[in-house]
Scaffold this active site. Structure first.
Site: not given
Ligand code: NAD
Length: 333
Positions: A154-155, A174, A205-206, A232-234, A258, A263, A295
């Site tokens: 999604k992001i 991906d 990615c997660p 900005t993920s983890r 982020d 953290e 964050h």
């Molecule tokens: P999502 O589940 O919609 O998308 C994650 C994508 O990553 C999926 O398409 C998956 O197939 C892909 N993926 C998994 N393993 C992978 C790899 N090894 N290489 C490449 N791609 C891979 O998740 P989202 O809603 O887009 O969120 C992504 C991440 O953003 C979340 O997991 C979360 O950790 C992080 N996040 C951060 C904040 C923030 O405030 N900083 C807020 C929300 C989410």
């Protein structure tokens, strides 16, 4: 339902109270983070509401189950901080907010890219000191540059769309390519190729056992000299020590974070009166080409409204429909 809400800040209280006005759950707002030391604060509650840096490891889950908690409602999409197998074993339901505003995180990501490129964080300080010199502030046109998006969920798709709008060539990696990303003009390539070709690499990615330290010394070595790396993920997607070495050697030309591997002990708190014991974090902040936010990518009105609304809806569904009332991607276990 009686709900113990951990890691509560004033904004959580405001948005959750507003969302709860019609449903009338008995929310107890607790400031401490959930941990083995604080889990007993949930005594008497049927549900616990937790955030990203709360500890939902096996000892805490056991204590919650013992005290009568039946459901854990996460105010986040990520659930890497939950021992899912243990929750399942204990019969605890865990739910999350799979989507609240991908735009919030995507827009913050692009904000970091723009700020780092045009050195807005440095320009802000200079102008306040009446230093109007431009030397050292030279940026580059994003138009025509190559951006690599790792993870097009999604992001990642939102980020890809925005950057395609800037006129960037967008590469992605991906394991599950998305039609939406392809429609936005993204080209899928293997990660190694993405790293070799991208001027900007951004992680979406997660965090899983497979993606822990996805960006390590070897992968940094595969990147372009002077690359911009954004996370900005983890935090633990990135090996902090390897990134510090990459910054020192110049391989990494810009770093925007982020999230940070360690953290939990830092973010969401005002520590301005303390001496920080985290040497890696302190080192990161000595580089002029590093920009760290605490964050806050999710932190928009729309996101908080949606997080609160979905969380309250989950609790109401459990109360009315029993343990299997929430299904689909919102259901962790
Ligand atoms: P999502 O589940 O919609 O998308 C994650 C994508 O990553 C999926 O398409 C998956 O197939 C892909 N993926 C998994 N393993 C992978 C790899 N090894 N290489 C490449 N791609 C891979 O998740 P989202 O809603 O887009 O969120 C992504 C991440 O953003 C979340 O997991 C979360 O950790 C992080 N996040 C951060 C904040 C923030 O405030 N900083 C807020 C929300 C989410």
């Amino acid at each position: 339902m009686r709900v113990a809400v951990f890691s509560t800040k004033p904004y959580d209280r405001d948005f959750l109270s507003a969302a709860n006005a019609a449903d009338g759950h008995d929310l107890t707002f607790l400031e401490p983070r959930l941990s083995p030391q604080t889990a007993s604060l949930a005594a008497g509650a049927e549900a616990v509401c937790a955030f990203v840096n709360d500890d939902l490891g096996a000892p805490v889950l056991a204590e919650l189950a013992r005290s009568g908690v039946r459901v854990v409602a996460l105010r986040s999409a990520g659930f890497n901080h939950v021992d899912v197998a243990e929750a399942r074993r204990l019969g605890l339901a865990v739910v999350r907010v799979p989507e609240y505003s991908p735009y919030a995180v995507a827009e913050h990501t692009v904000g970091l890219i723009l700020a780092l490129n045009r050195k807005i964080h440095r320009a802000y300080n200079r102008v306040r000191e009446h230093n109007f010199a431009l030397t050292g502030l030279l940026g580059f046109d994003l138009h025509g540059r190559t951006v690599g998006v790792v993870g097009t969920g999604k992001i990642g798709v939102c980020v890809a769309r925005i950057l395609a709008g800037f006129g960037c060539r967008v590469l992605a990696s991906d394991p599950y390519p998305s039609d939406e990303a392809l429609a936005a003009g993204v080209t899928y390539v293997p990660l190694k190729e993405l790293l070799a070709e991208s001027d900007v690499v951004t992680l979406h990615c997660p965090l899983t056992p497979d993606t822990q330290h996805l960006i390590d010394a070897e992968r940094i070595g595969q990147m372009r000299e002077g690359v911009m790396l954004i996370n900005t993920s983890r935090g633990a997607l990135v090996d902090t020590q390897a990134v510090i070495n990459g910054l020192k050697s110049g391989r990494i030309g810009y770093l925007g974070l982020d999230v940070y591997e360690e953290e939990t002990e830092l973010f969401f708190e005002d520590l301005s009166d303390r001496v920080l014991g985290d040497d890696d974090f302190s080192r990161l902040n000595t580089f002029p080409n590093v920009l760290v936010t605490g964050h806050q990518a999710f932190f928009t009105e729309e996101a908080l409204h949606n997080i609160a609304g979905t969380t309250i809806a989950h609790l109401t569904a459990f109360e009315r429909g029993g343990p299997d009332a929430v299904t689909g991607p919102a259901r962790v276990c």
